[in-house]
Write a protein that holds these residues in place. Structure first.
Motif, PDB file in Angstrom:
ATOM      1  N   UNK A   2       1.015 -10.641 -68.637  1.00 51.69           N
ATOM      2  CA  UNK A   2       0.173 -11.230 -69.667  1.00 51.69           C
ATOM      3  C   UNK A   2       0.573 -10.708 -71.050  1.00 51.69           C
ATOM      4  N   UNK A   3       0.026 -11.348 -72.066  1.00 57.86           N
ATOM      5  CA  UNK A   3       0.289 -10.908 -73.438  1.00 57.86           C
ATOM      6  C   UNK A   3      -0.251  -9.504 -73.679  1.00 57.86           C
ATOM      7  N   UNK A   4      -1.384  -9.187 -73.075  1.00 56.36           N
ATOM      8  CA  UNK A   4      -1.966  -7.853 -73.242  1.00 56.36           C
ATOM      9  C   UNK A   4      -1.054  -6.782 -72.641  1.00 56.36           C
ATOM     10  N   UNK A   5      -0.490  -7.044 -71.484  1.00 57.42           N
ATOM     11  CA  UNK A   5       0.407  -6.084 -70.854  1.00 57.42           C
ATOM     12  C   UNK A   5       1.679  -5.906 -71.671  1.00 57.42           C
ATOM     13  N   UNK A   6       2.186  -6.998 -72.206  1.00 57.86           N
ATOM     14  CA  UNK A   6       3.367  -6.919 -73.052  1.00 57.86           C
ATOM     15  C   UNK A   6       3.069  -6.111 -74.310  1.00 57.86           C
ATOM     16  N   UNK A  43      -3.871   5.973 -71.106  1.00 54.95           N
ATOM     17  CA  UNK A  43      -4.649   4.801 -71.490  1.00 54.95           C
ATOM     18  C   UNK A  43      -3.867   3.518 -71.225  1.00 54.95           C
ATOM     19  N   UNK A  44      -2.591   3.524 -71.590  1.00 53.76           N
ATOM     20  CA  UNK A  44      -1.762   2.343 -71.358  1.00 53.76           C
ATOM     21  C   UNK A  44      -1.634   2.040 -69.876  1.00 53.76           C
ATOM     22  N   UNK A  45      -1.486   3.067 -69.053  1.00 50.97           N
ATOM     23  CA  UNK A  45      -1.362   2.851 -67.603  1.00 50.97           C
ATOM     24  C   UNK A  45      -2.641   2.252 -67.032  1.00 50.97           C
ATOM     25  N   UNK A  46      -3.774   2.799 -67.427  1.00 48.08           N
ATOM     26  CA  UNK A  46      -5.054   2.280 -66.923  1.00 48.08           C
ATOM     27  C   UNK A  46      -5.237   0.838 -67.360  1.00 48.08           C
ATOM     28  N   UNK A  47      -5.006   0.565 -68.624  1.00 49.26           N
ATOM     29  CA  UNK A  47      -5.195  -0.811 -69.115  1.00 49.26           C
ATOM     30  C   UNK A  47      -4.187  -1.781 -68.511  1.00 49.26           C
ATOM     31  N   UNK A  48      -2.947  -1.309 -68.324  1.00 46.53           N
ATOM     32  CA  UNK A  48      -1.899  -2.173 -67.768  1.00 46.53           C
ATOM     33  C   UNK A  48      -2.271  -2.615 -66.357  1.00 46.53           C
ATOM     34  N   UNK A  49      -2.743  -1.694 -65.539  1.00 49.07           N
ATOM     35  CA  UNK A  49      -3.007  -2.013 -64.144  1.00 49.07           C
ATOM     36  C   UNK A  49      -4.375  -2.651 -63.903  1.00 49.07           C
ATOM     37  N   UNK A  50      -5.248  -2.653 -64.911  1.00 47.38           N
ATOM     38  CA  UNK A  50      -6.548  -3.288 -64.759  1.00 47.38           C
ATOM     39  C   UNK A  50      -6.592  -4.665 -65.406  1.00 47.38           C
TER      40      UNK A  50
END
Length: 51
Positions: A2-6, A43-50
């Motif tokens: 997704x755009x958020x993950x990118x 934080x990036x890892x948590x947000x990326x995988x959620x």
């Protein structure tokens, strides 16, 4: 992806580079730079995988 993950994949290395640059200039202590890098990666890892 997704755009958020990118966005997370782009923003996190930028934060790390800034933390290292501030450390080299003497603006922050080593512990502060390490905490900033660790927090941004966590934080990036948590947000990326959620997403």
């Amino acid at each position: 992806m997704t755009d958020a993950q990118l966005g997370l994949l782009v923003a996190t290395p930028i934060i790390i580079v800034f933390a290292v640059a501030l450390r080299r200039m003497g603006a922050v202590r080593t512990t502060g730079a390490v905490v900033a890098v660790a927090a941004s990666v966590a934080i990036a890892a948590v947000l990326f995988f959620t997403q």
